[in-house]
Scaffold this motif. Structure first.
Motif, PDB file in Angstrom:
ATOM      1  N   PHE A   1       1.071  -1.227   0.008  1.00 19.33           N
ATOM      2  CA  PHE A   1      -0.288  -0.173   0.093  1.00 19.33           C
ATOM      3  C   PHE A   1       0.980   0.844  -0.007  1.00 19.33           C
ATOM      4  CE2 PHE A   1      -3.856  -2.137   2.729  1.00 19.33           C
ATOM      5  CZ  PHE A   1      -3.944  -2.602   1.739  1.00 19.33           C
ATOM      6  N   LYS A   2       0.139   2.657   0.065  1.00 20.27           N
ATOM      7  CA  LYS A   2       1.019   3.778  -0.040  1.00 20.27           C
ATOM      8  C   LYS A   2       1.359   3.820   1.330  1.00 20.27           C
ATOM      9  CE  LYS A   2      -3.362   6.231   0.030  1.00 20.27           C
ATOM     10  NZ  LYS A   2      -4.210   7.621  -0.371  1.00 20.27           N
ATOM     11  N   GLN A   3       2.740   4.491   2.041  1.00 23.34           N
ATOM     12  CA  GLN A   3       2.573   4.986   2.500  1.00 23.34           C
ATOM     13  C   GLN A   3       2.812   3.761   3.684  1.00 23.34           C
ATOM     14  OE1 GLN A   3      -0.931   7.623   4.511  1.00 23.34           O
ATOM     15  NE2 GLN A   3       0.412   7.392   5.868  1.00 23.34           N
ATOM     16  N   ARG A   4       3.883   2.743   2.774  1.00 19.51           N
ATOM     17  CA  ARG A   4       4.707   1.385   4.042  1.00 19.51           C
ATOM     18  C   ARG A   4       5.574   1.010   2.722  1.00 19.51           C
ATOM     19  NH1 ARG A   4       0.422   2.581   6.227  1.00 19.51           N
ATOM     20  NH2 ARG A   4      -1.351   0.924   7.104  1.00 19.51           N
ATOM     21  N   SER A   5       6.567   2.612   2.259  1.00 21.91           N
ATOM     22  CA  SER A   5       7.539   1.541   1.729  1.00 21.91           C
ATOM     23  C   SER A   5       8.416   0.822   2.170  1.00 21.91           C
ATOM     24  CB  SER A   5       7.991   3.075   0.898  1.00 21.91           C
ATOM     25  OG  SER A   5       8.484   4.063   2.043  1.00 21.91           O
ATOM     26  N   ALA A   6       8.940   1.894   3.291  1.00 23.60           N
ATOM     27  CA  ALA A   6      10.169   1.325   4.427  1.00 23.60           C
ATOM     28  C   ALA A   6       9.781  -0.440   4.850  1.00 23.60           C
ATOM     29  CB  ALA A   6      10.172   1.537   5.455  1.00 23.60           C
ATOM     30  N   TYR A   7       8.469  -0.345   5.509  1.00 23.42           N
ATOM     31  CA  TYR A   7       7.905  -1.610   5.828  1.00 23.42           C
ATOM     32  C   TYR A   7       7.478  -2.623   4.344  1.00 23.42           C
ATOM     33  CZ  TYR A   7       4.560  -5.355   7.671  1.00 23.42           C
ATOM     34  OH  TYR A   7       4.342  -6.028   8.943  1.00 23.42           O
TER      35      TYR A   7
END
Length: 260
Positions: free
Chosen positions: A160-166
């Protein structure tokens, strides 16, 4: 938290678990709470001896003290991990299995996440998994017919968006697990589980109960989020002789999100 669906969570009775992990000696990381805790408790019910590892010493597990060990280690510290693995192997006379459930989350936008936070997520979720796998490998090879189950995430399959690092860290766990499944066969089987949203303290820290019900649940074909024990049941299968011809797989346990 569940909705009124025709697919309620499965809660096995002890009779359904009896002996499925008899004689197995398993180290479980992230065992203080959430999915890791559910795995540690379920494995004990299934007959395993369990070493429960977390950043802070997990609460005592149920049952005879001779069958479990609680140990404290930061999985980003290779020396601390090696000491904890040795402690577990010494108590149980070896190790047959490992489940890496420890992990942290991040919901920053890619252009806003700090380099420090990015590195921390990668260090815990990916490098921490590497540290524990490598530290446990000599004991697992010595045991033979050993298993590793690494927990990735549905975000490692479909971010999803807002999950780049994870998402990056969890996709790395998938690729790493496939690599060592090839390298460490045939003595060690390595598989990966990708949970969807599960009712854990980490998930509840990011969503209100109303949001989980109204926003998150509808993303799933089963119209609800999962329970920790449902992920633990998948880990049980992959850690048992029932999956003796299974290695290198990526198993989505996500209520249908990855295809829905």
């Amino acid at each position: 938290m569940t909705s009124n669906t025709s697919h309620p969570p499965f809660h096995p009775a002890d009779a359904q678990l009896s002996g499925r992990l008899a004689g197995r000696r398993v180290l479980v990381t992230g065992a203080a709470s959430g999915i890791g805790r559910a795995i540690a408790e379920l494995f004990l019910r299934a007959g395993a001896q369990v070493a429960a590892l977390d950043l802070r010493r997990p609460a005592d597990l149920p049952g005879e003290a001779s069958r479990w060990l609680a140990c404290e280690a930061d999985i980003t510290d290779p020396q601390a991990v090696e000491r904890a693995v040795q402690q577990a192997a010494d108590k149980f006379g070896g190790l047959d299995g490992l489940v890496n459930a420890a992990g942290i989350a991040n919901t920053d936008w890619a252009d806003a996440v700090s380099l420090q936070d990015w590195k921390r997520v990668i260090d815990v979720n990916l490098t921490g998994t590497f540290n524990v796998c490598r530290a446990a490998l000599p004991a697992l090879r010595a045991a033979g017919a050993a298993t590793i189950v690494n927990l990735s995430s549905g975000q490692g399959l479909q971010p999803f968006k807002q999950r780049s690092a994870y998402a990056a860290s969890k996709a790395g766990v998938i690729a790493f697990s496939k690599s060592i499944a090839m390298e460490w066969a045939p003595l060690v089987r390595v598989n990966t589980i990708c949970p969807g949203a599960v009712d854990t303290p980490m998930v509840r820290g990011g969503y209100s109960a109303d949001a989980l019900r109204a926003q998150v649940g509808p993303r799933y074909a089963l119209e609800r989020i999962g329970e920790p024990q449902e992920i633990a049941m998948a880990a049980l299968y992959l850690s048992s002789a029932e999956s003796s011809f299974v290695t290198g797989i990526v198993l989505a346990v996500d209520g249908g999100r990855s295809y829905h």
